[in-house]
Design a protein around this motif. Sequence first.
Motif, PDB file in Angstrom:
ATOM      1  N   ASP A 124       0.815  -1.421  -0.021  1.00  0.00           N
ATOM      2  CA  ASP A 124       0.161   0.211   0.151  1.00  0.00           C
ATOM      3  C   ASP A 124       1.113   1.293  -0.433  1.00  0.00           C
ATOM      4  O   ASP A 124       0.501   2.242  -0.546  1.00  0.00           O
ATOM      5  CB  ASP A 124      -0.899  -0.049   1.367  1.00  0.00           C
ATOM      6  CG  ASP A 124      -2.097  -0.897   1.270  1.00  0.00           C
ATOM      7  OD1 ASP A 124      -2.433  -1.755  -0.504  1.00  0.00           O
ATOM      8  OD2 ASP A 124      -3.610  -0.816   1.504  1.00  0.00           O
ATOM      9  N   GLY A 125       2.247   1.196   0.352  1.00  0.00           N
ATOM     10  CA  GLY A 125       2.531   2.035   0.656  1.00  0.00           C
ATOM     11  C   GLY A 125       3.179   3.117  -0.550  1.00  0.00           C
ATOM     12  O   GLY A 125       3.249   3.793  -0.859  1.00  0.00           O
ATOM     13  N   TYR A 126       3.424   1.682  -1.551  1.00  0.00           N
ATOM     14  CA  TYR A 126       3.940   2.267  -2.760  1.00  0.00           C
ATOM     15  C   TYR A 126       2.979   3.360  -3.194  1.00  0.00           C
ATOM     16  O   TYR A 126       2.750   4.189  -4.003  1.00  0.00           O
ATOM     17  CB  TYR A 126       3.916   1.103  -3.773  1.00  0.00           C
ATOM     18  CG  TYR A 126       4.662   1.381  -4.705  1.00  0.00           C
ATOM     19  CD1 TYR A 126       5.408   1.599  -5.805  1.00  0.00           C
ATOM     20  CD2 TYR A 126       3.620   1.340  -6.176  1.00  0.00           C
ATOM     21  CE1 TYR A 126       6.478   2.427  -6.987  1.00  0.00           C
ATOM     22  CE2 TYR A 126       4.147   1.238  -7.209  1.00  0.00           C
ATOM     23  CZ  TYR A 126       5.149   2.098  -7.406  1.00  0.00           C
ATOM     24  OH  TYR A 126       5.225   3.221  -8.829  1.00  0.00           O
ATOM     25  N   TRP A 127       1.284   2.567  -3.681  1.00  0.00           N
ATOM     26  CA  TRP A 127       0.311   3.248  -4.499  1.00  0.00           C
ATOM     27  C   TRP A 127       0.251   4.457  -3.623  1.00  0.00           C
ATOM     28  O   TRP A 127      -0.106   6.021  -4.085  1.00  0.00           O
ATOM     29  CB  TRP A 127      -0.393   2.569  -3.797  1.00  0.00           C
ATOM     30  CG  TRP A 127      -0.340   1.199  -4.427  1.00  0.00           C
ATOM     31  CD1 TRP A 127      -0.629  -0.078  -4.183  1.00  0.00           C
ATOM     32  CD2 TRP A 127      -0.221   0.923  -6.330  1.00  0.00           C
ATOM     33  NE1 TRP A 127      -0.176  -1.074  -5.024  1.00  0.00           N
ATOM     34  CE2 TRP A 127      -0.338  -0.800  -6.636  1.00  0.00           C
ATOM     35  CE3 TRP A 127      -0.543   2.099  -7.485  1.00  0.00           C
ATOM     36  CZ2 TRP A 127       0.380  -0.779  -7.924  1.00  0.00           C
ATOM     37  CZ3 TRP A 127       0.415   1.239  -8.082  1.00  0.00           C
ATOM     38  CH2 TRP A 127       0.414  -0.389  -8.374  1.00  0.00           C
ATOM     39  N   LEU A 128       0.168   4.435  -2.072  1.00  0.00           N
ATOM     40  CA  LEU A 128       0.081   5.508  -1.487  1.00  0.00           C
ATOM     41  C   LEU A 128       1.481   6.880  -1.846  1.00  0.00           C
ATOM     42  O   LEU A 128       1.079   7.702  -2.008  1.00  0.00           O
ATOM     43  CB  LEU A 128       0.349   6.113   0.121  1.00  0.00           C
ATOM     44  CG  LEU A 128      -1.323   4.682   0.863  1.00  0.00           C
ATOM     45  CD1 LEU A 128      -0.287   4.489   2.062  1.00  0.00           C
ATOM     46  CD2 LEU A 128      -2.405   5.632   0.892  1.00  0.00           C
ATOM     47  N   SER A 535      -1.485   5.908   5.980  1.00  0.00           N
ATOM     48  CA  SER A 535      -1.440   4.394   6.332  1.00  0.00           C
ATOM     49  C   SER A 535      -1.795   3.962   7.044  1.00  0.00           C
ATOM     50  O   SER A 535      -1.927   2.557   6.635  1.00  0.00           O
ATOM     51  CB  SER A 535       0.532   4.243   6.970  1.00  0.00           C
ATOM     52  OG  SER A 535       0.639   4.700   7.687  1.00  0.00           O
ATOM     53  N   GLY A 536      -3.059   4.376   7.155  1.00  0.00           N
ATOM     54  CA  GLY A 536      -3.757   4.260   8.029  1.00  0.00           C
ATOM     55  C   GLY A 536      -4.692   3.690   7.336  1.00  0.00           C
ATOM     56  O   GLY A 536      -5.904   2.802   8.069  1.00  0.00           O
ATOM     57  N   TRP A 537      -4.875   3.887   6.194  1.00  0.00           N
ATOM     58  CA  TRP A 537      -5.912   4.398   5.417  1.00  0.00           C
ATOM     59  C   TRP A 537      -5.799   2.805   4.772  1.00  0.00           C
ATOM     60  O   TRP A 537      -4.753   2.224   3.838  1.00  0.00           O
ATOM     61  CB  TRP A 537      -5.791   4.788   3.680  1.00  0.00           C
ATOM     62  CG  TRP A 537      -7.253   5.024   2.881  1.00  0.00           C
ATOM     63  CD1 TRP A 537      -8.484   5.038   3.408  1.00  0.00           C
ATOM     64  CD2 TRP A 537      -6.754   5.429   2.014  1.00  0.00           C
ATOM     65  NE1 TRP A 537      -9.157   5.084   1.728  1.00  0.00           N
ATOM     66  CE2 TRP A 537      -7.893   5.073   0.752  1.00  0.00           C
ATOM     67  CE3 TRP A 537      -5.263   5.869   0.650  1.00  0.00           C
ATOM     68  CZ2 TRP A 537      -8.257   5.666  -0.148  1.00  0.00           C
ATOM     69  CZ3 TRP A 537      -5.978   6.373  -0.296  1.00  0.00           C
ATOM     70  CH2 TRP A 537      -6.964   6.100  -0.974  1.00  0.00           C
ATOM     71  N   LYS A 538      -7.322   1.786   4.867  1.00  0.00           N
ATOM     72  CA  LYS A 538      -7.203   1.175   4.715  1.00  0.00           C
ATOM     73  C   LYS A 538      -8.216   0.837   2.851  1.00  0.00           C
ATOM     74  O   LYS A 538      -9.135   1.188   3.179  1.00  0.00           O
ATOM     75  CB  LYS A 538      -8.063  -0.191   4.938  1.00  0.00           C
ATOM     76  CG  LYS A 538      -7.767  -1.051   6.844  1.00  0.00           C
ATOM     77  CD  LYS A 538      -7.154  -2.351   5.995  1.00  0.00           C
ATOM     78  CE  LYS A 538      -5.809  -2.727   7.258  1.00  0.00           C
ATOM     79  NZ  LYS A 538      -4.974  -1.918   7.626  1.00  0.00           N
ATOM     80  N   MET A 539      -7.058   0.737   2.080  1.00  0.00           N
ATOM     81  CA  MET A 539      -7.824   1.455   0.640  1.00  0.00           C
ATOM     82  C   MET A 539      -8.532  -0.107   0.339  1.00  0.00           C
ATOM     83  O   MET A 539      -8.506  -1.225  -0.249  1.00  0.00           O
ATOM     84  CB  MET A 539      -6.509   0.671  -0.313  1.00  0.00           C
ATOM     85  CG  MET A 539      -5.911   2.328  -0.676  1.00  0.00           C
ATOM     86  SD  MET A 539      -4.832   2.026  -2.222  1.00  0.00           S
ATOM     87  CE  MET A 539      -3.434   2.130  -1.018  1.00  0.00           C
TER      88      MET A 539
END
Length: 627
Positions: A124-128, A535-539
């Motif tokens: 996810d970090g990459y996408w963020l 990063s607390g966001w659950k996509m």
Amino acid sequence: MHAGRELPSFADLIDATIKDAIFIPAMFQDRLQSQLVPALQAAFQQLFSATIDPQQFAFQPTHQPRTGSGVEGDVTINVFPFLKLSGKGPEPTAMAVGEHLKANLPIVADFNVIKGFLNIVIADGYWLGFLQEAGEKDILQFPPTGKKVMVEFASPNTNKPLHLGHLRNIFLGDSVSRILRSTGNEVVRAQVINDRGIHICKSMLAWQKFGNGETPESSGLKGDKLVGKYYVAFDKAYRAEIEALIAAGKPKEEAEKQAPLILEAQAMLLKWEANDPEVRALWHMMNGWVYTGFNATYARMGVEFDKIYYESQTYILGKQDVLDGLKKGVFHEKDGAIWVDNTPEGLDEKVLLRRDGTSVYMTQDIGTAIKRFEEYSGLSRLIYTVGNEQDYHFKVLFLILKKLGYAWADGLYHLSYGMVDLPSGKMKSREGTVVDADEIIEEMVQEARNAGEQLSKLDDFTEDEKSQLYERIGLAALKYFLLKVGAKKRMLFDPAASIDLQGHTGPFIQYTFARINSLLGKSGSLKTHSIEEMSGWKMAAEERTVIKMLHQFPAALHEAATELEPSSIANHTYELVKAYNGFYQTLPVLKEEDPLKRDCRLHLSSAVAKNVKKAMWCLGIEVPERM
RNA sequence: GAUCCCGUAGCUCAGCUGGAUAGAGCACCUGCCUUCUAAGCAGGCGGCCGUUGGUUCGAAUCCAACCGGGAUCACCA
């Protein structure tokens, strides 16, 4: 036909050279692949002692089955091609590579293997991080290449108005210019106007004979329409003369050559060439009307040019170049004419100067190409947007320039496009089956107006605002319709069926933009978060899909630039917007109670809007704030 | 005759540096607006990817031949 460049392919020999020379618009590398490739190479090196050329890795978006449990993953690599190197079966190979990647490359969060497919889950970090970049920077603007490019397009004749075929040409050329600009090139937009020759003399003669001094002012007709009217009048009278001669017993061919009108038109052309003041004055006046008319159409379409070449000034060019080529032994003389022999290259022989020393079409193009590279120092590419019926002409032209020894000849490219067909077949100006450019634009704008009025959500718009909006929507529908199809393909245009405003269309994309704009307007200022906070966001799946579509945008632009193919951008924009709409109707944005999620969704929406606007700019399409 | 382009759902088109069950839009049928713009979303129907061979672990994609459509092969532009 008399058309300058209006006649709307390519062969192997030159194809190869030209293809290779097509743009490398700055070094482009997919930001995800630039991390995956070295890691993959290292994996193969360490696991199987195999060195692999980066080109060999074929990445594809992870395949999502329609039903059943979804395959997890973002990017997929097929390991079948590497089985010989690994010495293992598909599954063990993929498993081993997957493990290696997961252990060594932080952005690889997980992986799974199905048959020979290694599905990689990107963290996810990459996408963020990417999302943040897409929101802040213009990811559809590549760094400068330092290259200068000329794009020639439009190139009408001055004896008649613009038609549907010109629209495809103009929209293509305009879009390609914009795409090249977005990929870091300096672009010179040029058009060649075929303002001299027998065709304009026909209009002039008919006007003299039947016009009674009619002007655009007196008739209320647009200048190009007025001149076109007399071109048609000429043809009608000319045909009548031919029929009379045939009736009097003359063979058809003879009749066509001996009809008084055609003789008069030819005489007028000679006078024009001899600089006869009267003929020149008439010519200036009538061409002036045409330019006023063309400019009105260009203005409405939002198309501009940096440089205009008039054939009346360029048609003498090239003669000296051909003579020089003769001296150098590149060309040869036969029967008093000068020829080029292209049979060794699999083409034919071609005359470059007639026996009487006069030029042909090719001569002029040789001269103008040379002149352009002289005028624009540092020009590295020259792109001719001309229909595919002239494929052979350009193939020969480029070959000749190469034979003359010009290093820049490799930078020449014919942006060849297919004809626009009507359900009734090919457009023929003399048979009245042409679709007039101004008329079709007007029809589309009216259609947009009808649809808009029915929806009635614009009650607070002034009439001017409405008009401006319908103008944008109508033009978007038309431009998108013509640009979404691959340029080389022949395409069908059915005026009766008209162009849709729903589905895979320009207005659909505009609508999505407007809707996002509305969201952003209501949300107040965008609150930015650091990646750590985000990063607390659950996509959700829908969100991830949209981000991935956005992520592919630069690659789509790159493809559009290398292939000189606006349809790549057009289609990708549609896919992105479709994905966004899926997200929009599934997940709340402003109504989301969790402030982090709400901010992230707004952020995502904003990034989509921003990039859609830029992509549409690349197509020459404006997006409205509301609709 | 030679060369080039094109043949994918009823229609218009994606996909074509070979990869998982070939995708959209329109049209037709079913749902979804007291909730962020329904020019929207979700679902259904619809395919010998022109034909036949070949290459390959694998072909809509590459090769060959053929069929069908178009274009070009001027001392025209």
